[in-house]
Design a protein around this motif. Structure first.
Motif, PDB file in Angstrom:
ATOM      1  N   ALA A   9     -52.206  -0.464  40.258  1.00 13.36           N
ATOM      2  CA  ALA A   9     -52.589  -1.843  39.948  1.00 13.36           C
ATOM      3  C   ALA A   9     -53.253  -1.972  38.579  1.00 13.36           C
ATOM      4  N   SER A  10     -53.968  -0.934  38.161  1.00 10.39           N
ATOM      5  CA  SER A  10     -54.723  -1.005  36.905  1.00 10.39           C
ATOM      6  C   SER A  10     -53.991  -0.407  35.710  1.00 10.39           C
ATOM      7  N   GLY A  11     -53.023   0.451  35.977  1.00  7.57           N
ATOM      8  CA  GLY A  11     -52.360   1.148  34.883  1.00  7.57           C
ATOM      9  C   GLY A  11     -53.132   2.357  34.390  1.00  7.57           C
ATOM     10  N   VAL A  12     -54.137   2.763  35.135  1.00 10.65           N
ATOM     11  CA  VAL A  12     -54.958   3.936  34.810  1.00 10.65           C
ATOM     12  C   VAL A  12     -54.625   5.009  35.841  1.00 10.65           C
ATOM     13  N   SER A  13     -54.317   6.218  35.389  1.00 14.56           N
ATOM     14  CA  SER A  13     -53.950   7.277  36.328  1.00 14.56           C
ATOM     15  C   SER A  13     -55.119   7.630  37.241  1.00 14.56           C
ATOM     16  N   ALA A  14     -54.796   8.149  38.404  1.00 13.38           N
ATOM     17  CA  ALA A  14     -55.829   8.575  39.353  1.00 13.38           C
ATOM     18  C   ALA A  14     -56.729   9.639  38.723  1.00 13.38           C
ATOM     19  N   LYS A  15     -56.134  10.518  37.946  1.00 14.85           N
ATOM     20  CA  LYS A  15     -56.918  11.561  37.273  1.00 14.85           C
ATOM     21  C   LYS A  15     -57.952  10.935  36.331  1.00 14.85           C
ATOM     22  N   MET A  16     -57.531   9.909  35.571  1.00 12.61           N
ATOM     23  CA  MET A  16     -58.463   9.257  34.649  1.00 12.61           C
ATOM     24  C   MET A  16     -59.515   8.450  35.400  1.00 12.61           C
ATOM     25  N   ILE A  17     -59.143   7.863  36.513  1.00 16.34           N
ATOM     26  CA  ILE A  17     -60.132   7.137  37.314  1.00 16.34           C
ATOM     27  C   ILE A  17     -61.224   8.101  37.761  1.00 16.34           C
ATOM     28  N   ARG A  18     -60.827   9.272  38.242  1.00 16.35           N
ATOM     29  CA  ARG A  18     -61.814  10.284  38.657  1.00 16.35           C
ATOM     30  C   ARG A  18     -62.685  10.702  37.463  1.00 16.35           C
ATOM     31  N   TYR A  19     -62.048  10.875  36.296  1.00 15.43           N
ATOM     32  CA  TYR A  19     -62.788  11.261  35.090  1.00 15.43           C
ATOM     33  C   TYR A  19     -63.791  10.171  34.707  1.00 15.43           C
ATOM     34  N   TYR A  20     -63.359   8.916  34.706  1.00 18.78           N
ATOM     35  CA  TYR A  20     -64.262   7.819  34.347  1.00 18.78           C
ATOM     36  C   TYR A  20     -65.445   7.750  35.304  1.00 18.78           C
ATOM     37  N   GLU A  21     -65.195   8.055  36.557  1.00 12.60           N
ATOM     38  CA  GLU A  21     -66.282   8.089  37.534  1.00 12.60           C
ATOM     39  C   GLU A  21     -67.214   9.268  37.240  1.00 12.60           C
ATOM     40  N   GLN A  22     -66.625  10.408  36.924  1.00  4.42           N
ATOM     41  CA  GLN A  22     -67.414  11.627  36.652  1.00  4.42           C
ATOM     42  C   GLN A  22     -68.337  11.446  35.449  1.00  4.42           C
ATOM     43  N   VAL A  23     -67.850  10.792  34.389  1.00  2.31           N
ATOM     44  CA  VAL A  23     -68.663  10.630  33.178  1.00  2.31           C
ATOM     45  C   VAL A  23     -69.550   9.395  33.231  1.00  2.31           C
ATOM     46  N   GLY A  24     -69.478   8.651  34.344  1.00  2.00           N
ATOM     47  CA  GLY A  24     -70.359   7.504  34.514  1.00  2.00           C
ATOM     48  C   GLY A  24     -69.865   6.214  33.880  1.00  2.00           C
ATOM     49  N   LEU A  25     -68.621   6.191  33.434  1.00  2.00           N
ATOM     50  CA  LEU A  25     -68.082   4.969  32.842  1.00  2.00           C
ATOM     51  C   LEU A  25     -67.913   3.895  33.917  1.00  2.00           C
ATOM     52  N   ILE A  26     -67.532   4.331  35.105  1.00  2.00           N
ATOM     53  CA  ILE A  26     -67.455   3.419  36.247  1.00  2.00           C
ATOM     54  C   ILE A  26     -68.364   3.968  37.337  1.00  2.00           C
ATOM     55  N   PRO A  27     -68.881   3.094  38.178  1.00  2.00           N
ATOM     56  CA  PRO A  27     -69.738   3.583  39.262  1.00  2.00           C
ATOM     57  C   PRO A  27     -68.916   4.357  40.284  1.00  2.00           C
ATOM     58  N   PRO A  28     -69.546   5.247  41.028  1.00  2.00           N
ATOM     59  CA  PRO A  28     -68.817   5.969  42.071  1.00  2.00           C
ATOM     60  C   PRO A  28     -68.162   4.988  43.047  1.00  2.00           C
ATOM     61  N   ALA A  29     -66.956   5.299  43.416  1.00  2.00           N
ATOM     62  CA  ALA A  29     -66.227   4.434  44.343  1.00  2.00           C
ATOM     63  C   ALA A  29     -66.863   4.488  45.719  1.00  2.00           C
ATOM     64  N   ASN A  30     -66.744   3.380  46.429  1.00  2.00           N
ATOM     65  CA  ASN A  30     -67.150   3.386  47.836  1.00  2.00           C
ATOM     66  C   ASN A  30     -66.246   4.368  48.565  1.00  2.00           C
ATOM     67  N   LEU A  56     -56.531   0.011  22.700  1.00  2.00           N
ATOM     68  CA  LEU A  56     -56.953  -0.389  21.362  1.00  2.00           C
ATOM     69  C   LEU A  56     -57.661   0.743  20.614  1.00  2.00           C
ATOM     70  N   GLY A  57     -57.729   1.911  21.249  1.00  2.00           N
ATOM     71  CA  GLY A  57     -58.266   3.091  20.581  1.00  2.00           C
ATOM     72  C   GLY A  57     -59.768   3.257  20.649  1.00  2.00           C
ATOM     73  N   PHE A  58     -60.446   2.446  21.439  1.00  2.00           N
ATOM     74  CA  PHE A  58     -61.890   2.605  21.550  1.00  2.00           C
ATOM     75  C   PHE A  58     -62.200   3.908  22.276  1.00  2.00           C
ATOM     76  N   PRO A  59     -63.150   4.684  21.746  1.00  2.00           N
ATOM     77  CA  PRO A  59     -63.577   5.888  22.473  1.00  2.00           C
ATOM     78  C   PRO A  59     -64.396   5.499  23.707  1.00  2.00           C
ATOM     79  N   VAL A  60     -64.524   6.434  24.614  1.00  2.00           N
ATOM     80  CA  VAL A  60     -65.217   6.184  25.878  1.00  2.00           C
ATOM     81  C   VAL A  60     -66.633   5.654  25.644  1.00  2.00           C
ATOM     82  N   ALA A  61     -67.351   6.183  24.673  1.00  2.00           N
ATOM     83  CA  ALA A  61     -68.729   5.737  24.428  1.00  2.00           C
ATOM     84  C   ALA A  61     -68.768   4.259  24.055  1.00  2.00           C
ATOM     85  N   GLN A  62     -67.837   3.832  23.223  1.00  5.31           N
ATOM     86  CA  GLN A  62     -67.812   2.419  22.841  1.00  5.31           C
ATOM     87  C   GLN A  62     -67.344   1.545  24.004  1.00  5.31           C
ATOM     88  N   ILE A  63     -66.423   2.049  24.802  1.00  7.45           N
ATOM     89  CA  ILE A  63     -65.996   1.291  25.977  1.00  7.45           C
ATOM     90  C   ILE A  63     -67.177   1.108  26.927  1.00  7.45           C
TER      91      ILE A  63
END
Length: 130
Positions: A9-30, A56-63
């Motif tokens: 639905a989001s166009g973000v791979s499951a691997k990247m979703i887990r990574y974003y959660e791991q680095v704190g970009l998104i809160p841990p999933a319920n 758009l090329g923004f790095p994770v920190a800027q996102i």
């Protein structure tokens, strides 16, 4: 929805979703009782925001900064503009650098005979470390 459905639905791979959660970009999933992650429509919306930022090329920190501003309804758009302006400056610098590299390589290609002889200005340039 599960992580696979959220990824689709989001166009973000499951691997990247887990990574974003791991680095704190998104809160841990319920989590469901089974332990599987569960994502809501708002989680998917946030993942779409992140995907567009990455497109758009923004790095994770800027996102991360942009997400904080997106969530803050009392934000000042000047801060968002500052981040975007800094990013476009970095992009233009990278473009200039890539154009210089392409120009140098094009010149070397034009100087190379590309025949059966061993002389090659491309390899000579790569060898020159000074």
């Amino acid at each position: 929805m599960n992580i696979g459905e959220a990824a689709k639905a989001s166009g973000v791979s499951a691997k990247m979703i887990r990574y974003y959660e791991q680095v704190g970009l998104i809160p841990p999933a319920n989590r469901r009782e089974s332990g599987y992650r569960h994502y809501s429509a708002s989680d998917v919306h946030m993942l779409q925001f992140i995907r567009r930022g990455r497109d758009l090329g923004f790095p994770v920190a800027q996102i991360s900064e942009l997400l904080d501003l997106w969530r803050d309804k009392s934000r000042q758009s000047a801060e968002v503009k500052r981040i975007a302006t800094a990013h476009i400056t970095e992009l233009r610098e990278k473009i200039d650098s890539l154009e210089q590299m392409a120009g140098t390589l094009q010149t070397l290609i034009e100087c190379c005979a590309g025949d059966d002889r061993p002389n090659c200005p491309i390899l000579a340039d790569l060898e020159n470390t000074a």
